[in-house]
Design an enzyme around this catalytic site. Structure first.
Site, PDB file in Angstrom:
ATOM      1  CG  HIS A 115      -5.826  -2.145   0.550  1.00  0.00           C
ATOM      2  ND1 HIS A 115      -5.275  -1.778  -0.661  1.00  0.00           N
ATOM      3  CD2 HIS A 115      -5.183  -1.406   1.493  1.00  0.00           C
ATOM      4  CE1 HIS A 115      -4.342  -0.855  -0.458  1.00  0.00           C
ATOM      5  NE2 HIS A 115      -4.261  -0.614   0.824  1.00  0.00           N
ATOM      6  CB  SER A 134      -0.965  -0.058   1.185  1.00  0.00           C
ATOM      7  OG  SER A 134      -1.990   0.903   1.051  1.00  0.00           O
TER       8      SER A 134
END
Length: 263
Positions: free
Chosen positions: A237, A101
């Site tokens: 995610h 991320s």
């Protein structure tokens, strides 16, 4: 800590970069840069999934762990710079840099910094993140959110122990660094003409990730002409949390090493 004190303060290198070697001679080093709001401890379990001759290094950002008393980071340089300065001697001889991320953007900046110093890593691996020349399509805007709304936004992304966020005293300790990280991630962007690395790039993501959609991951190919590969795994995610063996199977050809450690 005052600005003058902060300017004179230098954290201990092993507080900035955790060093978790395997057994026997260490052939390759894997440097991991955490997600926004993340810390080194969240990635320490990766040691169990790596070959014994791969040395695991994990970045720890300001405002958490042994770096809790430091000023909170204000830009990507505050995250990447101390990591570069704290790398153990010799590791860039055979170094793979990986971020997840926002950590992918930190990893990209670490590679650019090492590259500028003539110490280009062997490979860059980026996970669940937009390419660095793209505007953030999923900004959090922490400055507009009260604590409850910020916690709700974090929980929606996953990746953080919800029990910590539900404990008022613990929440008070960790939310400032989370706010700081998301503020950096919201605005970070590198001009495409400058967004180049001189090593192969591997990108990995989740097939139902709303933050970094799988269809956008191949944009990372534009930052290198030294080789590019992309991999999409099932999940959101934090797709790798439930599929660490599959994730490390993708990493294996990049990191190399001998027989994998017993998980």
């Amino acid at each position: 800590m005052s600005h003058d004190q902060q300017a004179a303060f230098r954290p201990a290198p092993d507080d900035v970069v955790w060093d978790l070697p395997g057994e026997g001679p260490q052939r390759t080093s894997l440097l991991v840069l955490p997600h926004a709001g993340g810390n080194a401890h969240a990635y320490a379990q990766w040691r169990d999934h790596l070959p014994p001759d791969v040395r695991l290094l994990i970045g720890q950002y300001p405002g958490r762990g042994a770096r809790f008393a430091e000023d909170l980071p204000r830009d990507i340089g505050d995250l990447a710079g101390p990591v570069v300065a704290s790398l153990p001697a010799g590791v860039t001889d055979d170094l793979v840099v990986l971020g997840h991320s926002m950590g992918s953007l930190v990893a990209f900046e670490v590679v650019r910094s090492l590259q500028a110093a003539g110490r280009t890593p062997r490979a860059l691996v980026v996970s669940a993140c937009r390419a660095p020349f793209l505007a953030n399509p999923c900004a959090v805007h922490p400055e507009l959110l009260d604590d409850d709304a910020l916690v709700a936004a974090i929980k929606e992304r996953g990746g953080t122990d919800d029990g910590i966020l539900d404990e008022p005293e613990l929440r008070e300790i960790i939310l400032p660094s989370i706010r700081a990280d998301f503020a950096i991630d919201d605005v970070y962007r590198c001009e495409e003409s400058a967004a180049r690395v001189q090593c192969p790039v591997t990108v990995i993501g989740g097939d139902v990730d709303p933050v970094a959609p799988a269809a956008s991951l191949d944009r990372w190919a534009r930052i290198t002409d030294r080789g590019f590969s992309s991999h999409v795994l099932p999940g959101g995610h934090f797709y790798f949390q439930e599929r660490l063996p599959k994730f490390f199977a993708v990493l294996a050809p990049v990191v190399g090493g001998h027989a994998p450690a017993t998980a």
